[in-house]
Design a protein around this motif. Sequence first.
Motif: not given
Length: 362
Positions: A15-22, A112-116
């Motif tokens: 939640x903290x880092x996702x916006x910086x992961x390009x 990386x957020x949702x795992x199926x």
Amino acid sequence: MDFKDSIKQLAERVSALKESILTEEATKNAFIMPFIQALGYDVFNPIEVVPEMDCDIVKKKGEKIDYAIMKDGSPIMLIECKHWKQDLNLHDNQLKRYYVASKAKFGVLTNGIVYRFYADLIKENIMDDVPFLEINLEKLRDTQIEEVKKFCKENFDLDNILSSANELKYMSEVKKVIRSEFDKPSPELVKLLTKRVYEGIVTQKVLDQFTDIVGRALKSHINDVMSEKLGIAIKATEEAGAPVQTSPAAEPKEEEPANEDEKVSKINTTMEEMEGYYIVKGIVCEVIASERVTYRDSQSYFAIFADDNNRRPICRLHFNNTANKRIGFIDESRNEQMEQIEKLDDIYNYKQQLLEAAKRYA
């Protein structure tokens, strides 16, 4: 640190880092490799984790899975990775091809957020179309953590996981059917229930009449269950001598009285308002996690919003005048559109507006 603490810590990191992961590669490094490590596997040991493993049947296209988790020299789980913003629905066929080309029993598709999590429960060596388990690190539940924990290196038991996978698969399908029946009762369910309560001949006209009755009865039953549980919780709190609390305020309330004593005395959260809250919460959990739906009562209205933030309104319940109940929807210009309702069940008539409001924060 145990698995539960590790996975929750990773969820906070996401939640903290996702916006910086390009990029997809950054998603792997920041989110997915730590997830594999949380399962107890050494991502830098090729005996345990093989990156870019060949999964091409014809050995011509050079298709490779992002990660293969190994045991005794054979893959037990394939992990296909995408950038965290990617829609996973667009990529399950790719994982299917890799699955057929390997001996692994489990496939994981993740951004990386949702795992199926997939298996071959229907036809051997053919990956199922529907995952038996899906988790979202931003909406994690303890029961899901326990299921994922079974994939940890120290816990991995193929037969045990397959048994759980079967149960999870059918539970998921049954829940979908139940949800569908509550939204719109099927002719089969209507006919079944009608025959149990109607003493006359069940004609098509009777079934048409009972379709509406069954639908309202199902919703009313849920309301009754919610009210009962709320009543039990309030009674237990009162017996313990503690005040009944509403959701904590993240921002100052609107229309706050001049002092704390006056505020407490003038705000009265009613059972009917709480029932309305649980109806709204039950509706919008289709698009946002139920724990994100909070409320705050004021002298003028009962506000329901997302993330304990009154700048993320879902609706307002105006129940202070029992003869003139209304539900209000706040548009993007902060204007409120009022709709008249006669009873709590009428809230279901505005399901679409509630879902649209909640989707703004999904």
